[in-house]
Design a protein around this motif. Sequence first.
Motif, PDB file in Angstrom:
ATOM      1  N   ASP A 165      39.279 -35.532 -91.345  1.00 22.10           N
ATOM      2  CA  ASP A 165      38.548 -35.648 -92.603  1.00 22.10           C
ATOM      3  C   ASP A 165      37.044 -35.686 -92.329  1.00 22.10           C
ATOM      4  OD1 ASP A 165      40.874 -35.817 -94.268  1.00 22.10           O
ATOM      5  OD2 ASP A 165      41.154 -37.863 -93.515  1.00 22.10           O
ATOM      6  N   ILE A 166      36.345 -34.641 -92.751  1.00 24.84           N
ATOM      7  CA  ILE A 166      34.921 -34.469 -92.457  1.00 24.84           C
ATOM      8  C   ILE A 166      34.117 -34.634 -93.731  1.00 24.84           C
ATOM      9  CG2 ILE A 166      33.190 -32.826 -91.629  1.00 24.84           C
ATOM     10  CD1 ILE A 166      35.437 -31.588 -89.910  1.00 24.84           C
ATOM     11  N   LEU A 167      32.996 -35.318 -93.624  1.00 25.71           N
ATOM     12  CA  LEU A 167      32.179 -35.643 -94.797  1.00 25.71           C
ATOM     13  C   LEU A 167      30.773 -35.084 -94.660  1.00 25.71           C
ATOM     14  CD1 LEU A 167      31.804 -37.333 -97.458  1.00 25.71           C
ATOM     15  CD2 LEU A 167      31.084 -39.236 -95.972  1.00 25.71           C
ATOM     16  N   PHE A 168      30.261 -34.559 -95.774  1.00 25.54           N
ATOM     17  CA  PHE A 168      28.843 -34.204 -95.894  1.00 25.54           C
ATOM     18  C   PHE A 168      28.267 -35.041 -97.024  1.00 25.54           C
ATOM     19  CE2 PHE A 168      25.543 -32.114 -98.315  1.00 25.54           C
ATOM     20  CZ  PHE A 168      24.604 -31.807 -97.343  1.00 25.54           C
ATOM     21  N   VAL A 169      27.098 -35.630 -96.791  1.00 23.87           N
ATOM     22  CA  VAL A 169      26.401 -36.395 -97.821  1.00 23.87           C
ATOM     23  C   VAL A 169      24.964 -35.892 -97.907  1.00 23.87           C
ATOM     24  CG1 VAL A 169      25.622 -38.677 -98.572  1.00 23.87           C
ATOM     25  CG2 VAL A 169      27.823 -38.447 -97.416  1.00 23.87           C
ATOM     26  N   GLY A 170      24.543 -35.495 -99.090  1.00 23.06           N
ATOM     27  CA  GLY A 170      23.169 -35.011 -99.256  1.00 23.06           C
ATOM     28  C   GLY A 170      23.065 -34.043-100.411  1.00 23.06           C
ATOM     29  N   ARG A 171      21.880 -33.454-100.569  1.00 21.65           N
ATOM     30  CA  ARG A 171      21.687 -32.464-101.614  1.00 21.65           C
ATOM     31  C   ARG A 171      22.492 -31.212-101.291  1.00 21.65           C
ATOM     32  NH1 ARG A 171      17.306 -29.889-102.865  1.00 21.65           N
ATOM     33  NH2 ARG A 171      17.856 -29.791-105.064  1.00 21.65           N
ATOM     34  N   LEU A 231      30.971 -37.380 -89.847  1.00 21.93           N
ATOM     35  CA  LEU A 231      29.961 -36.841 -90.749  1.00 21.93           C
ATOM     36  C   LEU A 231      29.327 -35.618 -90.093  1.00 21.93           C
ATOM     37  CD1 LEU A 231      27.751 -37.962 -93.292  1.00 21.93           C
ATOM     38  CD2 LEU A 231      26.390 -37.516 -91.242  1.00 21.93           C
ATOM     39  N   VAL A 232      29.063 -34.592 -90.884  1.00 17.62           N
ATOM     40  CA  VAL A 232      28.422 -33.382 -90.373  1.00 17.62           C
ATOM     41  C   VAL A 232      27.175 -33.106 -91.197  1.00 17.62           C
ATOM     42  CG1 VAL A 232      28.649 -30.916 -89.942  1.00 17.62           C
ATOM     43  CG2 VAL A 232      30.594 -32.414 -89.564  1.00 17.62           C
ATOM     44  N   LEU A 233      26.079 -32.772 -90.511  1.00 18.30           N
ATOM     45  CA  LEU A 233      24.815 -32.451 -91.165  1.00 18.30           C
ATOM     46  C   LEU A 233      24.285 -31.164 -90.527  1.00 18.30           C
ATOM     47  CD1 LEU A 233      22.997 -33.741 -93.340  1.00 18.30           C
ATOM     48  CD2 LEU A 233      21.710 -34.843 -91.520  1.00 18.30           C
ATOM     49  N   PRO A 234      24.601 -30.004 -91.124  1.00 20.69           N
ATOM     50  CA  PRO A 234      24.264 -28.722 -90.482  1.00 20.69           C
ATOM     51  C   PRO A 234      22.928 -28.121 -90.930  1.00 20.69           C
ATOM     52  CG  PRO A 234      25.750 -28.330 -92.304  1.00 20.69           C
ATOM     53  CD  PRO A 234      25.461 -29.819 -92.298  1.00 20.69           C
ATOM     54  N   SER A 235      22.004 -28.938 -91.401  1.00 20.75           N
ATOM     55  CA  SER A 235      20.765 -28.469 -92.032  1.00 20.75           C
ATOM     56  C   SER A 235      19.915 -27.576 -91.136  1.00 20.75           C
ATOM     57  CB  SER A 235      19.923 -29.670 -92.468  1.00 20.75           C
ATOM     58  OG  SER A 235      20.673 -30.577 -93.242  1.00 20.75           O
ATOM     59  N   ASP A 236      19.199 -26.668 -91.770  1.00 15.39           N
ATOM     60  CA  ASP A 236      18.173 -25.876 -91.079  1.00 15.39           C
ATOM     61  C   ASP A 236      16.809 -26.541 -91.199  1.00 15.39           C
ATOM     62  OD1 ASP A 236      19.628 -23.901 -89.938  1.00 15.39           O
ATOM     63  OD2 ASP A 236      19.188 -22.363 -91.421  1.00 15.39           O
ATOM     64  N   ARG A 267      31.162 -44.091 -87.121  1.00 18.49           N
ATOM     65  CA  ARG A 267      31.716 -42.762 -87.335  1.00 18.49           C
ATOM     66  C   ARG A 267      30.883 -41.746 -86.569  1.00 18.49           C
ATOM     67  NH1 ARG A 267      34.982 -45.604 -88.525  1.00 18.49           N
ATOM     68  NH2 ARG A 267      36.338 -45.701 -90.366  1.00 18.49           N
ATOM     69  N   PRO A 268      31.515 -40.777 -85.906  1.00 20.05           N
ATOM     70  CA  PRO A 268      30.750 -39.746 -85.201  1.00 20.05           C
ATOM     71  C   PRO A 268      29.882 -38.968 -86.182  1.00 20.05           C
ATOM     72  CG  PRO A 268      33.091 -39.668 -84.624  1.00 20.05           C
ATOM     73  CD  PRO A 268      32.970 -40.587 -85.801  1.00 20.05           C
ATOM     74  N   ALA A 269      28.676 -38.620 -85.759  1.00 13.01           N
ATOM     75  CA  ALA A 269      27.758 -37.822 -86.573  1.00 13.01           C
ATOM     76  C   ALA A 269      27.409 -36.566 -85.791  1.00 13.01           C
ATOM     77  CB  ALA A 269      26.501 -38.613 -86.909  1.00 13.01           C
ATOM     78  N   LEU A 270      27.715 -35.412 -86.377  1.00 15.90           N
ATOM     79  CA  LEU A 270      27.405 -34.120 -85.770  1.00 15.90           C
ATOM     80  C   LEU A 270      26.265 -33.489 -86.559  1.00 15.90           C
ATOM     81  CD1 LEU A 270      28.106 -31.775 -83.819  1.00 15.90           C
ATOM     82  CD2 LEU A 270      29.731 -30.967 -85.541  1.00 15.90           C
ATOM     83  N   VAL A 271      25.130 -33.269 -85.908  1.00 18.48           N
ATOM     84  CA  VAL A 271      23.951 -32.763 -86.605  1.00 18.48           C
ATOM     85  C   VAL A 271      23.435 -31.509 -85.912  1.00 18.48           C
ATOM     86  CG1 VAL A 271      23.322 -35.107 -87.313  1.00 18.48           C
ATOM     87  CG2 VAL A 271      22.273 -34.122 -85.271  1.00 18.48           C
ATOM     88  N   SER A 272      22.779 -30.650 -86.683  1.00 19.43           N
ATOM     89  CA  SER A 272      22.166 -29.467 -86.087  1.00 19.43           C
ATOM     90  C   SER A 272      20.913 -29.881 -85.324  1.00 19.43           C
ATOM     91  CB  SER A 272      21.817 -28.441 -87.164  1.00 19.43           C
ATOM     92  OG  SER A 272      20.590 -28.767 -87.788  1.00 19.43           O
TER      93      SER A 272
END
Length: 264
Positions: free
Chosen positions: A142-148, A213-218, A234-239
């Motif tokens: 179960d992967i979550l994105f939080v943001g605009r 949590l995943v945050l793939p932002s440019d 929780r693990p956080a995977l970010v770009s």
Amino acid sequence: LASFPLPGDRSQRIALPAPWRMAQIFDALRPHVVIVATPGPAGMIGARLARRRGLPFIYGFHTHFEALSALYWNRAMTAIATRYLESRNRTLFRRAALTLAHSDSMVCLAERLGARRAELAATLLPGRFDQSPRPKSGPIRDILFVGRLAAEKRIDRLLEAAIQRPDLNFSFAGQGPLGAAVAAAADKHGNVHHLGWVARERIPGLLAEHDALVLPSDVESFGTVALEAIACARPALVSTHCGIGEWPQLDEVLYRFDPQAPNA
């Protein structure tokens, strides 16, 4: 005084405050120091009021708006917006007693644009994250994105991942111009969940319900929600475009990926 939708993103508005009303509020508060948080009209008026009254002000350089302009506007609009924003930022950098940013790259950018004094600011978490989190065991499903839900957050990357990995669940918490695209994907794919806007006090519980949590932002000056995920075990995977990735203190608990080499 007036407001109008932001070109290219009608979910946000540009406000034109009444200078005389801001001056009345300013003088009624009798501040000792002023914090300017935007290069927009309100921020420029606040900086001008501080200068005329001989007060120091701190500029919070939290978003590189010039980098966002190319995502929403055509070439002509981008050129105009970039020139305007850079000129406003240079003015604020030159006049501010202190400029604060959340990553080393933003500090370097501020210095390059003429900041007299630029420093790295700490990012604090509210008390609701001060608890004893329980790490989850087992595989990540179960992967979550939080943001605009916006172009700079690269929502498209997550929607594509959802199609390629039907065995994983992708939840999107937030609202923005790409909300309709996420809702449409949720109607079409059973592993996509459109949660809509979520109150800040619900974020710890929401993180606890997911595996990562995943945050793939440019474009992401920092990425506070990734720090919140870490606080919730929780693990956080970010770009690698996220400013939080520049903090070596988080090397052991933060996972980074390069969007240009996703398989690396």
